[in-house]
Design a protein around this motif. Structure first.
Motif, PDB file in Angstrom:
ATOM      1  N   TYR A  22      48.970  37.138  33.088  1.00  0.00           N
ATOM      2  CA  TYR A  22      48.803  36.323  34.651  1.00  0.00           C
ATOM      3  C   TYR A  22      49.899  36.751  35.418  1.00  0.00           C
ATOM      4  CZ  TYR A  22      45.406  33.177  32.757  1.00  0.00           C
ATOM      5  OH  TYR A  22      44.399  32.181  31.947  1.00  0.00           O
ATOM      6  N   THR A  23      51.163  37.181  34.891  1.00  0.00           N
ATOM      7  CA  THR A  23      51.923  37.721  35.627  1.00  0.00           C
ATOM      8  C   THR A  23      51.677  39.182  36.278  1.00  0.00           C
ATOM      9  OG1 THR A  23      53.649  36.726  34.437  1.00  0.00           O
ATOM     10  CG2 THR A  23      54.459  38.533  35.836  1.00  0.00           C
ATOM     11  N   PHE A  24      51.244  39.858  35.484  1.00  0.00           N
ATOM     12  CA  PHE A  24      50.602  41.070  35.893  1.00  0.00           C
ATOM     13  C   PHE A  24      49.379  41.135  36.726  1.00  0.00           C
ATOM     14  CE2 PHE A  24      52.891  43.247  32.674  1.00  0.00           C
ATOM     15  CZ  PHE A  24      53.286  44.260  33.148  1.00  0.00           C
ATOM     16  N   LEU A  29      47.118  41.401  42.187  1.00  0.00           N
ATOM     17  CA  LEU A  29      46.577  40.969  43.542  1.00  0.00           C
ATOM     18  C   LEU A  29      47.355  41.217  44.810  1.00  0.00           C
ATOM     19  CD1 LEU A  29      45.182  37.460  42.184  1.00  0.00           C
ATOM     20  CD2 LEU A  29      43.717  39.435  42.976  1.00  0.00           C
ATOM     21  N   ALA A  30      48.738  41.047  44.473  1.00  0.00           N
ATOM     22  CA  ALA A  30      49.547  41.142  45.614  1.00  0.00           C
ATOM     23  C   ALA A  30      49.444  42.867  46.171  1.00  0.00           C
ATOM     24  CB  ALA A  30      50.772  40.929  45.171  1.00  0.00           C
ATOM     25  N   VAL A  31      49.334  43.727  45.171  1.00  0.00           N
ATOM     26  CA  VAL A  31      49.087  45.189  45.617  1.00  0.00           C
ATOM     27  C   VAL A  31      47.960  45.318  46.371  1.00  0.00           C
ATOM     28  CG1 VAL A  31      49.067  47.464  44.632  1.00  0.00           C
ATOM     29  CG2 VAL A  31      50.893  45.869  43.994  1.00  0.00           C
ATOM     30  N   ILE A  32      46.771  44.629  45.909  1.00  0.00           N
ATOM     31  CA  ILE A  32      45.437  44.777  46.605  1.00  0.00           C
ATOM     32  C   ILE A  32      45.496  44.178  47.899  1.00  0.00           C
ATOM     33  CG2 ILE A  32      43.135  43.982  46.523  1.00  0.00           C
ATOM     34  CD1 ILE A  32      43.406  44.308  43.315  1.00  0.00           C
ATOM     35  N   ALA A  33      46.213  42.987  48.079  1.00  0.00           N
ATOM     36  CA  ALA A  33      46.186  42.365  49.391  1.00  0.00           C
ATOM     37  C   ALA A  33      47.180  43.435  50.215  1.00  0.00           C
ATOM     38  CB  ALA A  33      46.652  41.056  49.166  1.00  0.00           C
ATOM     39  N   LEU A  34      48.240  43.763  49.848  1.00  0.00           N
ATOM     40  CA  LEU A  34      48.965  44.671  50.664  1.00  0.00           C
ATOM     41  C   LEU A  34      48.126  45.686  51.137  1.00  0.00           C
ATOM     42  CD1 LEU A  34      51.985  45.419  52.009  1.00  0.00           C
ATOM     43  CD2 LEU A  34      52.452  46.490  49.783  1.00  0.00           C
ATOM     44  N   ARG A  59      46.761  54.445  57.154  1.00  0.00           N
ATOM     45  CA  ARG A  59      45.106  54.076  56.835  1.00  0.00           C
ATOM     46  C   ARG A  59      44.403  55.008  55.861  1.00  0.00           C
ATOM     47  NH1 ARG A  59      44.852  52.120  62.923  1.00  0.00           N
ATOM     48  NH2 ARG A  59      45.837  49.928  62.513  1.00  0.00           N
ATOM     49  N   ILE A  60      44.682  56.159  56.049  1.00  0.00           N
ATOM     50  CA  ILE A  60      43.777  57.082  55.307  1.00  0.00           C
ATOM     51  C   ILE A  60      44.155  57.349  53.802  1.00  0.00           C
ATOM     52  CG2 ILE A  60      42.822  59.505  55.500  1.00  0.00           C
ATOM     53  CD1 ILE A  60      41.435  57.543  57.437  1.00  0.00           C
ATOM     54  N   ARG A  61      45.422  57.245  53.566  1.00  0.00           N
ATOM     55  CA  ARG A  61      46.166  57.582  52.204  1.00  0.00           C
ATOM     56  C   ARG A  61      46.698  56.362  51.549  1.00  0.00           C
ATOM     57  NH1 ARG A  61      43.274  62.208  51.874  1.00  0.00           N
ATOM     58  NH2 ARG A  61      43.753  63.824  53.329  1.00  0.00           N
ATOM     59  N   LEU A  62      47.609  55.920  52.532  1.00  0.00           N
ATOM     60  CA  LEU A  62      48.551  55.126  51.535  1.00  0.00           C
ATOM     61  C   LEU A  62      47.720  53.667  51.208  1.00  0.00           C
ATOM     62  CD1 LEU A  62      51.413  54.242  50.773  1.00  0.00           C
ATOM     63  CD2 LEU A  62      51.562  53.162  52.985  1.00  0.00           C
ATOM     64  N   ALA A  63      46.978  53.061  52.017  1.00  0.00           N
ATOM     65  CA  ALA A  63      46.152  51.817  51.566  1.00  0.00           C
ATOM     66  C   ALA A  63      45.298  51.929  50.566  1.00  0.00           C
ATOM     67  CB  ALA A  63      45.935  51.008  53.158  1.00  0.00           C
ATOM     68  N   PRO A  64      44.329  53.029  50.761  1.00  0.00           N
ATOM     69  CA  PRO A  64      43.297  53.009  49.728  1.00  0.00           C
ATOM     70  C   PRO A  64      44.144  53.180  48.493  1.00  0.00           C
ATOM     71  CG  PRO A  64      42.663  54.143  51.437  1.00  0.00           C
ATOM     72  CD  PRO A  64      43.993  53.967  51.811  1.00  0.00           C
ATOM     73  N   THR A  65      45.127  53.979  48.350  1.00  0.00           N
ATOM     74  CA  THR A  65      45.857  54.368  47.056  1.00  0.00           C
ATOM     75  C   THR A  65      46.305  52.900  46.612  1.00  0.00           C
ATOM     76  OG1 THR A  65      46.469  56.505  47.844  1.00  0.00           O
ATOM     77  CG2 THR A  65      47.724  55.573  46.010  1.00  0.00           C
ATOM     78  N   ILE A  73      45.998  48.155  38.013  1.00  0.00           N
ATOM     79  CA  ILE A  73      47.030  47.025  37.343  1.00  0.00           C
ATOM     80  C   ILE A  73      46.261  45.961  36.939  1.00  0.00           C
ATOM     81  CG2 ILE A  73      48.903  45.506  38.012  1.00  0.00           C
ATOM     82  CD1 ILE A  73      50.196  47.526  39.938  1.00  0.00           C
ATOM     83  N   GLU A  74      45.187  45.417  37.748  1.00  0.00           N
ATOM     84  CA  GLU A  74      44.212  44.297  37.277  1.00  0.00           C
ATOM     85  C   GLU A  74      43.880  44.579  35.806  1.00  0.00           C
ATOM     86  OE1 GLU A  74      43.645  41.329  38.251  1.00  0.00           O
ATOM     87  OE2 GLU A  74      45.104  41.784  39.757  1.00  0.00           O
ATOM     88  N   VAL A  75      43.203  45.921  35.597  1.00  0.00           N
ATOM     89  CA  VAL A  75      42.573  46.330  34.392  1.00  0.00           C
ATOM     90  C   VAL A  75      43.606  46.188  32.985  1.00  0.00           C
ATOM     91  CG1 VAL A  75      41.488  48.303  33.170  1.00  0.00           C
ATOM     92  CG2 VAL A  75      40.786  47.634  35.490  1.00  0.00           C
TER      93      VAL A  75
END
Length: 85
Positions: A22-24, A29-34, A59-65, A73-75
Motif C-alpha cells: 500500500y505504501t508503494f 498514485l502521487a507520481v501519476i497525479a504529479l 509538457r512533452i517530456r517530463l509529465a508523460p515520463t 511503481i503501481e505494477v
C-alpha cells in the motif's frame, strides 16, 4: 442425545496486500497525479493568438515520463511479495 453446539470458526479476514504494498501504491498514485498536474495549464489568454508554451519540455517530456514511472511503481507494488524477507 445432547445437543452439541459446534462453534463455527470464521476464517480470518486478511488483506491481500501488506503495508509495504500500500505504501508503494500511494507513492505511485502521487507520481501519476504529479505527472497529470504538470501536463495541465498553459492556455492562451487571447484565443486569436497561438501560445507555443504547450510544446515546452515539461509538457512533452517530463509529465508523460512521470505518468509512466507512476504506472511502473503501481505494477511493482502489486507484484511485491510483502511476506518475503
Amino acid at each position: 442425545m445432547k445437543n452439541k453446539q459446534k462453534e463455527v470458526s470464521k476464517p480470518e479476514q486478511a488483506f491481500i496486500f501488506g503495508k509495504k504494498n500500500y505504501t508503494f501504491m500511494f507513492i505511485g498514485l502521487a507520481v501519476i497525479a504529479l505527472g497529470f498536474i504538470l501536463m495541465a495549464g498553459g492556455g492562451s489568454e487571447d484565443p486569436n493568438s497561438f501560445n507555443d508554451a504547450i510544446y515546452n519540455f515539461r509538457r512533452i517530456r517530463l509529465a508523460p515520463t512521470l505518468v509512466l514511472l507512476g504506472f511502473a511503481i503501481e505494477v511493482y507494488a502489486i507484484l511485491l511479495n510483502p511476506h518475503k524477507k
